[in-house]
Write a protein that holds these residues in place. Structure first.
Motif, mmCIF file in Angstrom:
data_model
loop_
_atom_site.group_PDB
_atom_site.id
_atom_site.type_symbol
_atom_site.label_atom_id
_atom_site.label_comp_id
_atom_site.label_asym_id
_atom_site.label_seq_id
_atom_site.Cartn_x
_atom_site.Cartn_y
_atom_site.Cartn_z
ATOM 1 N N ALA A 123 9.128 -0.151 16.668
ATOM 2 C CA ALA A 123 8.353 0.587 15.658
ATOM 3 C C ALA A 123 7.828 -0.332 14.554
ATOM 4 O O ALA A 123 7.280 0.142 13.575
ATOM 5 C CB ALA A 123 9.209 1.691 15.048
ATOM 6 N N GLY A 124 7.976 -1.629 14.732
ATOM 7 C CA GLY A 124 7.476 -2.575 13.736
ATOM 8 C C GLY A 124 8.309 -2.559 12.458
ATOM 9 O O GLY A 124 9.476 -2.150 12.455
ATOM 10 N N VAL A 125 7.699 -2.989 11.378
ATOM 11 C CA VAL A 125 8.406 -3.041 10.096
ATOM 12 C C VAL A 125 7.639 -2.228 9.048
ATOM 13 O O VAL A 125 6.424 -2.086 9.126
ATOM 14 C CB VAL A 125 8.581 -4.496 9.600
ATOM 15 C CG1 VAL A 125 9.467 -5.282 10.527
ATOM 16 C CG2 VAL A 125 7.224 -5.178 9.444
ATOM 17 N N LYS A 126 8.395 -1.719 8.080
ATOM 18 C CA LYS A 126 7.820 -0.958 6.981
ATOM 19 C C LYS A 126 8.412 -1.434 5.664
ATOM 20 O O LYS A 126 9.495 -2.013 5.635
ATOM 21 C CB LYS A 126 8.102 0.542 7.154
ATOM 22 C CG LYS A 126 7.433 1.170 8.354
ATOM 23 C CD LYS A 126 7.726 2.665 8.398
ATOM 24 C CE LYS A 126 7.017 3.333 9.567
ATOM 25 N NZ LYS A 126 7.287 4.801 9.598
ATOM 26 N N VAL A 127 7.690 -1.178 4.588
ATOM 27 C CA VAL A 127 8.192 -1.489 3.261
ATOM 28 C C VAL A 127 9.341 -0.531 2.955
ATOM 29 O O VAL A 127 9.222 0.676 3.171
ATOM 30 C CB VAL A 127 7.083 -1.330 2.199
ATOM 31 C CG1 VAL A 127 7.627 -1.633 0.808
ATOM 32 C CG2 VAL A 127 5.903 -2.238 2.535
#
Length: 262
Positions: A123-127
């Motif tokens: 799901a990738g990366v998020k802040v």
């Protein structure tokens, strides 16, 4: 992160609104600071018995692509330019910085380790999102301990070069305040406090301070826009801290710095 049970909190009961993993980590952090300080005093006592090391040429430090990209993204994150929950894609960042995806991936991994980003599998990366008020207050308390610890470590060695560095930061902050550029104000505010931590020349303190700031980063931008009718007051507050430093009273300097961290 490891669950609380693996950190020796097997029988602990979670308190509402408190991230026990972060709290446990913070307790270990404070213990580490105390032990490090004790070792530092011991090393100073033994310094006179150590043979002098031969002079070695100074090799200039050139940051890698990963470090340069991480620094740029860190500035965007800490100043609030990248909002909470915002997704960061490797391909998009690769195009922005005109580099391959490898240093991008490494930079994202570094920022995830620092707590500025959170990653999920496939799901990738998020802040990372803003912590609860309880965690925020806890993080501020530890941040005060880290920054005043750093200040005490070098206060007796203050030099003109230190005041020149702070003067340059304050000059930039003043221009940003006049322009009401809140993003830049946040960057210079963070740069000011980071310079204090870095001045102690103890990488352990920097490793503690950066994740702490990740927990309170949104405070900078939000506080400026809501609590200051005239942002030039922000500049004057920091200039006042430097004036106290220049006066040479350690206790007053520590109090001035603590009062600015909230």
């Amino acid at each position: 992160m490891m669950p609380c049970a693996k950190l020796g909190a097997k029988n602990r009961t979670r308190r509402p609104g408190v991230d026990c993993t972060f709290e446990s980590h913070a307790v270990y952090t404070l213990v580490g600071i105390l032990l490090f300080n004790r070792k530092r005093r011991k090393d100073r006592n033994e310094e006179s018995f150590r043979p002098m090391a031969p002079c070695m040429p100074v090799i200039p430090f050139v940051p890698s692509l990963r470090e340069q990209i991480a620094d740029r993204l860190r500035g965007d994150l800490l100043s609030g330019e990248l909002s909470e929950g915002c997704s960061l894609g490797e391909q998009e960042l690769s195009e922005r910085f005109a580099v391959s995806r490898t240093p991008i991936r490494e930079a994202l991994q570094q920022l995830t380790y620092e707590g500025l980003l959170e990653g999920r599998r496939h799901a990738g990366v998020k802040v990372t999102r803003r912590p609860s008020d309880a965690i925020y207050e806890f993080a501020v308390t530890i941040r005060k301990s880290v920054e005043t610890f750093a200040l005490r470590a070098f206060f007796a060695e203050l030099a003109d070069s230190d005041f020149r560095q702070w003067s340059a930061i304050l000059n930039n902050m003043q221009h940003a305040c006049i322009a009401r550029d809140y993003r830049s104000i946040a960057e210079h505010d963070i740069a000011f406090h980071r310079s204090i931590v870095c001045r102690a020349h103890q990488r352990e303190l920097e490793a503690i301070w950066v994740p702490l700031l990740a927990r309170v980063r949104t405070h900078f931008y939000e506080t400026y826009r809501t609590n200051y009718d005239d942002p030039i007051v922000i500049y004057k507050e920091h200039a006042g801290i430097v004036d106290v430093f220049r006066a040479g009273d350690l206790d007053a300097a520590v109090l001035s710095l603590e009062n600015n961290i909230c």
